[in-house]
Design a protein around this motif. Structure first.
Motif, PDB file in Angstrom:
ATOM      1  N   ALA A 181       0.814  -1.216   0.000  1.00  0.00           N
ATOM      2  CA  ALA A 181       0.000   0.000   0.000  1.00  0.00           C
ATOM      3  C   ALA A 181       0.845   1.263   0.000  1.00  0.00           C
ATOM      4  O   ALA A 181       0.399   2.321  -0.473  1.00  0.00           O
ATOM      5  N   ARG A 200       0.689   2.952  -6.006  1.00  0.00           N
ATOM      6  CA  ARG A 200      -0.459   3.870  -5.914  1.00  0.00           C
ATOM      7  C   ARG A 200      -1.739   3.127  -6.273  1.00  0.00           C
ATOM      8  O   ARG A 200      -1.996   2.832  -7.435  1.00  0.00           O
ATOM      9  N   TYR A 201      -2.518   2.815  -5.255  1.00  0.00           N
ATOM     10  CA  TYR A 201      -3.806   2.140  -5.447  1.00  0.00           C
ATOM     11  C   TYR A 201      -4.939   3.157  -5.365  1.00  0.00           C
ATOM     12  O   TYR A 201      -4.863   4.133  -4.614  1.00  0.00           O
ATOM     13  N   ASP A 202      -5.994   2.892  -6.119  1.00  0.00           N
ATOM     14  CA  ASP A 202      -7.196   3.721  -5.992  1.00  0.00           C
ATOM     15  C   ASP A 202      -7.957   3.367  -4.723  1.00  0.00           C
ATOM     16  O   ASP A 202      -8.457   4.240  -4.018  1.00  0.00           O
ATOM     17  N   THR A 215      -4.940   7.002  -1.128  1.00  0.00           N
ATOM     18  CA  THR A 215      -5.735   5.808  -1.421  1.00  0.00           C
ATOM     19  C   THR A 215      -6.975   5.750  -0.537  1.00  0.00           C
ATOM     20  O   THR A 215      -6.910   6.030   0.670  1.00  0.00           O
ATOM     21  N   ARG A 216      -8.108   5.390  -1.126  1.00  0.00           N
ATOM     22  CA  ARG A 216      -9.343   5.205  -0.365  1.00  0.00           C
ATOM     23  C   ARG A 216      -9.340   3.823   0.278  1.00  0.00           C
ATOM     24  O   ARG A 216      -8.888   2.853  -0.328  1.00  0.00           O
ATOM     25  N   ALA A 234     -11.605   9.367  -5.972  1.00  0.00           N
ATOM     26  CA  ALA A 234     -10.160   9.529  -6.003  1.00  0.00           C
ATOM     27  C   ALA A 234      -9.813  10.984  -6.290  1.00  0.00           C
ATOM     28  O   ALA A 234     -10.666  11.790  -6.631  1.00  0.00           O
TER      29      ALA A 234
END
Length: 238
Positions: free
Chosen positions: A40, A44-46, A73-74, A119
């Motif tokens: 994480a 870069r995750y949404d 990130t959410r 995002a």
């Protein structure tokens, strides 16, 4: 959309990963908190789908650390407890949403998509460039009213380019946003996918190649679509 699933129940984790991939998302998985936190903070995750009770670094610790470090990130928390107190505590840690187990998979998908739309910057519910329209929730693409049948990766590439609204997106970023962690960074898969996508979208061309930089949607088409939306809004107000 790039998603990370952090869940120590391997059967549940694998089922969620398979389901989200069927929905066209690029999904990575971690089976403990330490691995999940490492991924994480380096990718870069949404959205991160985060189990609260994890071996190693707990879901609470991960969520708090991501918030403290300003990671955009959410996070949607999964937990066996659905009490109001637990939900309030999870949200106070910085989670954006909270889902109690057992849950309906359709609800998880809807919540992940909703968080993805929040995002930074926020993505509109329907993406458009000229006569090309992409609906992320319905997984449909039309051009001049004609349905365009795309593979999951073609859809993901087009969604990423349309979300960029005319800004250049590099091949490396497309690989990062649309494919998962197992993708070979030296592969030609982005170029091949772009060729088939362009062919399916037809003429006149929608996607431009910026030599040495990457790809973008024709900025004039993005501007035209925005102006059309503004004019429709003005007509409605009158």
């Amino acid at each position: 959309m790039r998603v990370l699933v952090v869940e120590d129940e391997t059967q549940l984790a694998d089922a969620v990963v398979r389901g989200l991939r069927r929905e066209g998302m690029a999904v990575d998985v971690a089976y403990d908190g330490d691995e999940g936190f490492g991924k994480a903070t380096t990718t870069r995750y949404d959205v991160v789908v985060l189990d609260r009770d994890l071996p190693g670094k707990s879901g609470d610790e991960i969520c708090r650390s991501l918030t403290d470090e300003g990671v955009l990130t959410r996070v949607i928390m999964l937990t066996a407890s659905g009490s109001i107190e637990d939900k309030v505590e999870g949200l106070a840690l910085g989670a954006d949403d909270y889902l109690a187990k057992p849950f309906a998979f359709a609800e998880l998908v809807a919540r992940v998509r909703a968080l993805g739309r929040r995002a930074t910057p926020a993505a509109p519910p329907v993406l458009q460039a000229g006569d090309l329209v992409l609906d992320p929730s319905k997984r449909t693409v039309t051009r001049s009213g004609r349905n365009v049948d795309l593979t999951r990766k073609e859809f993901g590439v087009l969604e990423t380019l349309l979300s960029a609204a005319g800004v250049v997106v590099s091949s490396e970023e497309l690989l990062d946003r649309v494919w998962d962690e197992h993708a070979d960074p030296f592969t030609t898969t982005v170029r091949v996918t772009m060729m088939t996508l362009r062919r399916k979208l037809g003429e006149p061309p929608v996607i431009e190649t910026v030599v040495g930089s990457g790809y973008r949607v024709d900025p004039t088409l993005v501007t035209a679509a925005a102006e059309d939306d503004e004019s429709e809004g003005s007509s409605t107000e009158q």
